[in-house]
Design an enzyme around this catalytic site. Structure first.
Site, PDB file in Angstrom:
ATOM      1  N   ASP A 155       0.822  -1.206   0.000  1.00  0.00           N
ATOM      2  CA  ASP A 155       0.000   0.000   0.000  1.00  0.00           C
ATOM      3  C   ASP A 155       0.856   1.256   0.000  1.00  0.00           C
ATOM      4  O   ASP A 155       2.075   1.224   0.213  1.00  0.00           O
ATOM      5  CB  ASP A 155      -0.896   0.013   1.249  1.00  0.00           C
ATOM      6  CG  ASP A 155      -2.050  -0.968   1.149  1.00  0.00           C
ATOM      7  OD1 ASP A 155      -2.332  -1.426   0.026  1.00  0.00           O
ATOM      8  OD2 ASP A 155      -2.665  -1.273   2.188  1.00  0.00           O
TER       9      ASP A 155
ATOM     10  N   LYS B  42      -3.655   3.476  -2.343  1.00  0.00           N
ATOM     11  CA  LYS B  42      -4.885   4.236  -2.525  1.00  0.00           C
ATOM     12  C   LYS B  42      -4.805   5.512  -1.711  1.00  0.00           C
ATOM     13  O   LYS B  42      -4.175   5.555  -0.653  1.00  0.00           O
ATOM     14  CB  LYS B  42      -6.106   3.430  -2.057  1.00  0.00           C
ATOM     15  CG  LYS B  42      -6.266   2.088  -2.731  1.00  0.00           C
ATOM     16  CD  LYS B  42      -7.392   1.298  -2.087  1.00  0.00           C
ATOM     17  CE  LYS B  42      -7.518  -0.089  -2.686  1.00  0.00           C
ATOM     18  NZ  LYS B  42      -8.571  -0.886  -2.026  1.00  0.00           N
TER      19      LYS B  42
ATOM     20  N   MET C  39      -8.395   7.752   9.650  1.00  0.00           N
ATOM     21  CA  MET C  39      -8.875   8.406   8.423  1.00  0.00           C
ATOM     22  C   MET C  39      -9.844   9.539   8.749  1.00  0.00           C
ATOM     23  O   MET C  39     -10.874   9.711   8.094  1.00  0.00           O
ATOM     24  CB  MET C  39      -9.529   7.375   7.486  1.00  0.00           C
ATOM     25  CG  MET C  39      -8.556   6.322   6.983  1.00  0.00           C
ATOM     26  SD  MET C  39      -9.331   4.932   6.132  1.00  0.00           S
ATOM     27  CE  MET C  39      -9.861   3.918   7.529  1.00  0.00           C
TER      28      MET C  39
END
Length: 461
Positions: free
Chosen positions: A246, A268, A381
C-alpha cells in the site's frame, strides 16, 4: 547507499602490499589464506621474523617499481611518508591497479571493509572510511552469530550447483531447494563435521524438489518505523517472491525485503483507488497460483481498517493458502510515540477505535455511544473529516473542552504531534496543513500527549 561493496575473485589475482608497520601487516594478513598471488615489499625495512604471520611471503626489502606493479589487481600501501605513499599510489594506478593507502582515504580508490571470513562466505561492513571503529564493532556483533561452518556449507553447495541446475530447471523450485538445504538437517550435518552425510541429505532433498504451491501472507507493516516490524513479518518479507504493498508502507520497510522480490504498488488515497480492491485480490490469487510466495503488505495491522478480512475471504474462496501476520496498529503506535496512554486509571477506562470514513453507502459509526467521558476515541482516516467528528461527538454529549491530539506520521522521523480542544479540532487540523497519514485522539488522556514545540519537519529544515 554511499558505499558499494564489490567482491573480487582472488584466484590468480596479484595483490601487492607495501610497508612493514602494523597497518600494512593487517592488510597482509587478510590474504594469507587466500589463493591470491601475494607480494610484499618492505622499503622501510622488514619486521623481525618472529613478528611475521605464518604463511606470509618473503618480504622484498625495497621500493616497488612500475614493473613490480604491472598486472596487480589490488595494491595496499602502508607507509609513514605520505609523499612517497602518494607517488606509489599514482604508479600503481597507472599500472591498472585499484589502490588503498592505509588510513588516507583521500589517496585511496577504495577502503577495506571490516570483514568476517568464513572461507567461501565473506561478509563485509563498510562506512566509506568515515567510522572504521564502528565497522569493526558491528563485525564483532555479526561474527558472534554466524556459524563457523558457513564456509564448508557454501563449498558443498558450489560442488552441487551444476547438478541442482540440471536436475531442477524451474527457477523457483531451485530456490526452494536451496532454502531447505541451507536451513535444514544438511546444514546441521556440515556444522557437525559430517560433510559426506550432508551431501547425501542434499541429494535426498534434490530428488524431492518439485515446484511448490504458492501462498499469500497478509502482513501488517506497522505504522512506518521499520524497527516495529514483528520478527515474523520480517521473516516472511525476506522470503517473499512478490510484495503487493500500500501507499502507507514506507521505503524504509520495503528495504527490509529481499532485493530481487517484485514490488507491486497498489496504494490508494482518498477518492483515488488506482487499483480497485477486486483487482488487488485477483492479483494476489494469480501470483499465488503461479507458485509465488506473496506478501500483501499493509500499513498498521491488516485487520484494523485494513480490508484484510475481505482479502482473506477472497483467497480462501479461491482455494489459495493464506496466513495473516498482525502488525502494530496506528492507534497503539502513534499514541505511544506521542506519550499518550490510550487508557489511564484516572482518565480513561475504555478506548474505541473508529473510522471516520465508513464504506460508501454503509452505516456510519454509532457516535452516540462515543460521547461518554473517561473514554478515549482513536479516529482513523479522520483528518479530512475533523469537522464532522467534532460535531458528532459534541452532539453525543462530549464537552467542547475535551482534549484532543493529532499525530501525523506517527513513529517516523517527520512525526508531528498537535494538541488542542474538541471544539477547535477542525481549525487545528486545517492550520497544520497535514500531508501525511494522521490519527485523531479525543479524550482526557489527550492532554498527556507531548506536543511539538516546533513542528519536526520545520525543525529539521
Amino acid at each position: 547507499m554511499r558505499v558499494f561493496l564489490a567482491a573480487f575473485p582472488l584466484d590468480r589475482t596479484r595483490v601487492v602490499v607495501v610497508g612493514a608497520g602494523e597497518p600494512a601487516l593487517a592488510k597482509l594478513r587478510l590474504f594469507l589464506t587466500s589463493p591470491a598471488d601475494l607480494v610484499w615489499f618492505t622499503p622501510e625495512g622488514a619486521p623481525p621474523a618472529l613478528e611475521r604471520s605464518r604463511g606470509a611471503p618473503e618480504p622484498i626489502p625495497r621500493t616497488p617499481d612500475a614493473g613490480d606493479l604491472a598486472g596487480a589487481r589490488l595494491v595496499f600501501i602502508g607507509l609513514a611518508d605520505e609523499t612517497e605513499a602518494a607517488r606509489l599510489a599514482a604508479l600503481a594506478r597507472a599500472a591498472g591497479a585499484q589502490v588503498n593507502v592505509v588510513d588516507r582515504p583521500a589517496l585511496s580508490d577504495f577502503q577495506t571493509p571490516a570483514m568476517i571470513d568464513r572461507d567461501q562466505v565473506v561478509v563485509g561492513i563498510a562506512t566509506g572510511g568515515t567510522a572504521p571503529i564502528l565497522a569493526r564493532d558491528l563485525r564483532s556483533r555479526i561474527e558472534a552469530v554466524l556459524p563457523a561452518a558457513l564456509g564448508p556449507l557454501a563449498r558443498l553447495a558450489g560442488e552441487l550447483r551444476a547438478t541442482v541446475k540440471a536436475t531442477v530447471p524451474d527457477f523457483l523450485a531451485r530456490r526452494r531447494f536451496w532454502e531447505r538445504a541451507f536451513r535444514g538437517p544438511a546444514a546441521d550435518l556440515v556444522a557437525d563435521g559430517r560433510p559426506a552425510e550432508a551431501r547425501r541429505e542434499m541429494l535426498r532433498l534434490l530428488n524431492l524438489a518439485t515446484p511448490e504451491q504458492g501462498v499469500v501472507h497478509i502482513v501488517g507493516a506497522g505504522p512506518g518505523d521499520p524497527e516495529l516490524l514483528t520478527l515474523k513479518a520480517l521473516r516472511v518479507l525476506q522470503d517473499a517472491d512478490v510484495i503487493i504493498h500500500d501507499r502507507l508502507v514506507p521505503e524504509a520497510v520495503l528495504e527490509r525485503a529481499r532485493r530481487d522480490a517484485r514490488r507491486l504498488h497498489v496504494g490508494k488515497t482518498r477518492g483515488d483507488h488506482s487499483v480497485p480492491q477486486d483487482q488487488i485480490e485477483r492479483m494476489m490469487i494469480d501470483e499465488a497460483r503461479a507458485g509465488h510466495r506473496v506478501v500483501r503488505l499493509k500499513g498498521g495491522d491488516p485487520f484494523v481498517f485494513g480490508r484484510g478480512g475481505e482479502e482473506l475471504a477472497a483467497l480462501r474462496a479461491a482455494g489459495v493458502q493464506a496466513f495473516v501476520v498482525p502488525g502494530v496498529t496506528a492507534a497503539l503506535a502513534c499514541a505511544a510515540s506521542a506519550g499518550l496512554p490510550l487508557t489511564h486509571r484516572d482518565h480513561a477506562q475504555a478506548v474505541t477505535l473508529v473510522t471516520a470514513q465508513p464504506r460508501p453507502g454503509g452505516p456510519d459509526a454509532d457516535w452516540s455511544v462515543l460521547g461518554a467521558a473517561n473514554h478515549t476515541v482513536a479516529v482513523y482516516m479522520g483528518a479530512g473529516l475533523a469537522d464532522r467528528v467534532a460535531e458528532r461527538l459534541q452532539a453525543a454529549g462530549r464537552a467542547g473542552s475535551t482534549p484532543v491530539a493529532v499525530v501525523e506520521n506517527g513513529t517516523r522521523p517527520d512525526q508531528r504531534v498537535l494538541t488542542g480542544r474538541l471544539d477547535g479540532l477542525c481549525g487545528l487540523v486545517r492550520d497544520a496543513r497535514l500531508t501525511g497519514p494522521a490519527m485523531l485522539f479525543i479524550g482526557e488522556v489527550a492532554a498527556l500527549a507531548v506536543a511539538d514545540a516546533v513542528p519536526r519537519r520545520e525543525a529539521a529544515a
